[in-house]
Enzyme design. Structure first.
Site, PDB file in Angstrom:
ATOM      1  N   ASP A   1     -50.743  23.187  -2.838  1.00  0.00           N
ATOM      2  CA  ASP A   1     -50.998  24.733  -2.983  1.00  0.00           C
ATOM      3  C   ASP A   1     -51.820  25.032  -1.837  1.00  0.00           C
ATOM      4  OD1 ASP A   1     -51.062  27.148  -4.286  1.00  0.00           O
ATOM      5  OD2 ASP A   1     -52.419  26.838  -5.744  1.00  0.00           O
TER       6      ASP A   1
ATOM      7  N   ASN B   1     -42.221  30.684  -9.396  1.00  0.00           N
ATOM      8  CA  ASN B   1     -42.314  31.220  -8.068  1.00  0.00           C
ATOM      9  C   ASN B   1     -41.052  32.049  -7.698  1.00  0.00           C
ATOM     10  OD1 ASN B   1     -43.478  28.249  -6.880  1.00  0.00           O
ATOM     11  ND2 ASN B   1     -44.420  30.120  -7.404  1.00  0.00           N
TER      12      ASN B   1
HETATM   13  C1  IPE Z   1     -47.621  25.929  -7.970  1.00  0.00           C
HETATM   14  O1  IPE Z   1     -48.321  26.830  -7.369  1.00  0.00           O
HETATM   15  C2  IPE Z   1     -46.432  25.809  -7.661  1.00  0.00           C
HETATM   16  C3  IPE Z   1     -46.188  24.971  -6.578  1.00  0.00           C
HETATM   17  C4  IPE Z   1     -47.047  24.247  -5.649  1.00  0.00           C
HETATM   18  C5  IPE Z   1     -44.704  25.013  -6.004  1.00  0.00           C
HETATM   19  P1  IPE Z   1     -48.433  28.292  -7.330  1.00  0.00           P
HETATM   20  O2  IPE Z   1     -49.460  28.903  -6.398  1.00  0.00           O
HETATM   21  O3  IPE Z   1     -47.273  28.867  -7.871  1.00  0.00           O
HETATM   22  O4  IPE Z   1     -49.424  28.260  -8.853  1.00  0.00           O
HETATM   23  P2  IPE Z   1     -50.306  29.406  -9.404  1.00  0.00           P
HETATM   24  O5  IPE Z   1     -49.501  30.751  -9.617  1.00  0.00           O
HETATM   25  O6  IPE Z   1     -51.416  29.932  -8.598  1.00  0.00           O
HETATM   26  O7  IPE Z   1     -50.844  28.837 -10.670  1.00  0.00           O
HETATM   27  C1  IPE Z   2     -47.882  26.715  -2.432  1.00  0.00           C
HETATM   28  O1  IPE Z   2     -48.670  27.672  -1.620  1.00  0.00           O
HETATM   29  C2  IPE Z   2     -46.349  26.723  -2.030  1.00  0.00           C
HETATM   30  C3  IPE Z   2     -45.685  27.363  -3.118  1.00  0.00           C
HETATM   31  C4  IPE Z   2     -46.083  27.575  -4.140  1.00  0.00           C
HETATM   32  C5  IPE Z   2     -44.272  27.418  -2.795  1.00  0.00           C
HETATM   33  P1  IPE Z   2     -48.965  29.155  -2.000  1.00  0.00           P
HETATM   34  O2  IPE Z   2     -47.770  30.157  -1.579  1.00  0.00           O
HETATM   35  O3  IPE Z   2     -49.023  29.259  -3.511  1.00  0.00           O
HETATM   36  O4  IPE Z   2     -50.196  29.439  -1.316  1.00  0.00           O
HETATM   37  P2  IPE Z   2     -51.430  30.340  -1.875  1.00  0.00           P
HETATM   38  O5  IPE Z   2     -51.732  29.759  -3.171  1.00  0.00           O
HETATM   39  O6  IPE Z   2     -50.828  31.816  -2.092  1.00  0.00           O
HETATM   40  O7  IPE Z   2     -52.483  30.214  -0.953  1.00  0.00           O
HETATM   41 MG    MG Z   3     -50.527  29.000  -4.525  1.00  0.00          MG
END
Ligand code: IPE
Ligand code: IPE
Ligand code: MG
Length: 237
Positions: A13, A61
């Site tokens: 993340d 997502n």
């Molecule tokens: C969790 O990250 C999913 C992945 C790393 C693929 P998110 O960024 O989607 O999680 P939330 O929504 O902040 O909980």
């Molecule tokens: C994790 O990074 C990747 C996926 C969830 C696919 P994020 O895209 O969630 O990054 P933040 O949480 O917005 O920084």
């Molecule tokens: Mg995230």
């Protein structure tokens, strides 16, 4: 008990925040994130970790802006295409968990091809969670069991109906980016997993950071409901 985890699962993340902090579009954060994933896959294999599960795309997502979803799918396809030969060379067995039939056909083909091409790999198993949601996975498993006319359900029977059948539960879960939640990841399988949270954003999570997590794991005492004294006695035998 070995201080090296057999199975490491990672919630990668912080790509978006990394991009923002570098005044870049979110997609550049994902590009950098893929590079770091490759580094961590290699480090895991070299250190003798047997199973590595990476949360790459959650069921939730799909609700992101369409251009971001399209970019993430493109990165996934490119990753599978480019890395398949390397996985074959290095004996990495690839497996996907999640509701992968939500992806476009060409991506599903790539997932199938990579799974097939690497199926005899004797080294590490790399599991990508793709369109994955733990609650959905558990519901599907229950439906499968109902379909088979199963009436008596044990934890072993349910485990074998999940996407992760045959894979030992994670020993260590790492989540980057300073969020302290599970986000619908492996809810069943994490029952006794050691949790490790770091504020480091995924694109900055290089091998040194990974080693810190492995070291922290090695210092944990996994009691599984027993007392510390019982464990010490067991160790002494
Ligand atoms: C969790 O990250 C999913 C992945 C790393 C693929 P998110 O960024 O989607 O999680 P939330 O929504 O902040 O909980
Ligand atoms: C994790 O990074 C990747 C996926 C969830 C696919 P994020 O895209 O969630 O990054 P933040 O949480 O917005 O920084
Ligand atoms: Mg995230």
């Amino acid at each position: 008990m070995s201080p090296l985890p057999t199975h490491v699962a990672i919630i990668m993340d912080g790509n978006g925040r990394w991009a923002e902090s570098h005044r870049l579009p979110r997609i550049e954060g994902h590009r950098k994130g893929v590079e770091v994933s490759e580094e961590i896959i290699t480090a895991s294999r070299e250190r003798g970790i047997r199973y590595l599960t990476l949360y790459a795309f959650s069921e939730e997502n799909w609700n992101r802006p369409q251009e971001e979803v399209i970019a993430l799918i493109a990165f996934l396809k490119q990753f599978l295409r480019e890395k398949c030969p390397k996985m074959m060379r290095e004996g990495i067995r690839f497996r996907a968990i999640g509701n992968t039939d939500r992806f476009p056909d060409d991506v599903q083909d790539e997932i199938r091809r990579t799974t097939e091409a690497t199926r005899d790999g004797k080294g590490m198993t790399l599991i990508l969670a793709l369109s994955y949601g733990a609650r959905q996975e558990i519901c599907s498993a229950v439906e499968t069991l109902i379909g088979q006319g199963v009436h008596k359900v044990t934890p072993e029977i349910l485990s074998e109906a999940l996407d992760t059948r045959g894979i030992p539960d994670p020993d260590l879960l790492i989540r980057t980016s300073g969020e302290y939640r599970i986000s619908n990841f492996l809810l069943w399988q994490l029952a006794y997993t050691e949790l490790y949270f770091t504020k480091t954003l995924w694109p900055d999570f290089h091998e040194e950071e990974f080693v810190k997590a492995l070291d922290a794991y090695a210092r944990r005492e996994r009691r599984f409901g027993m007392t510390s004294q019982q464990l010490q006695r067991k160790k002494a035998v």
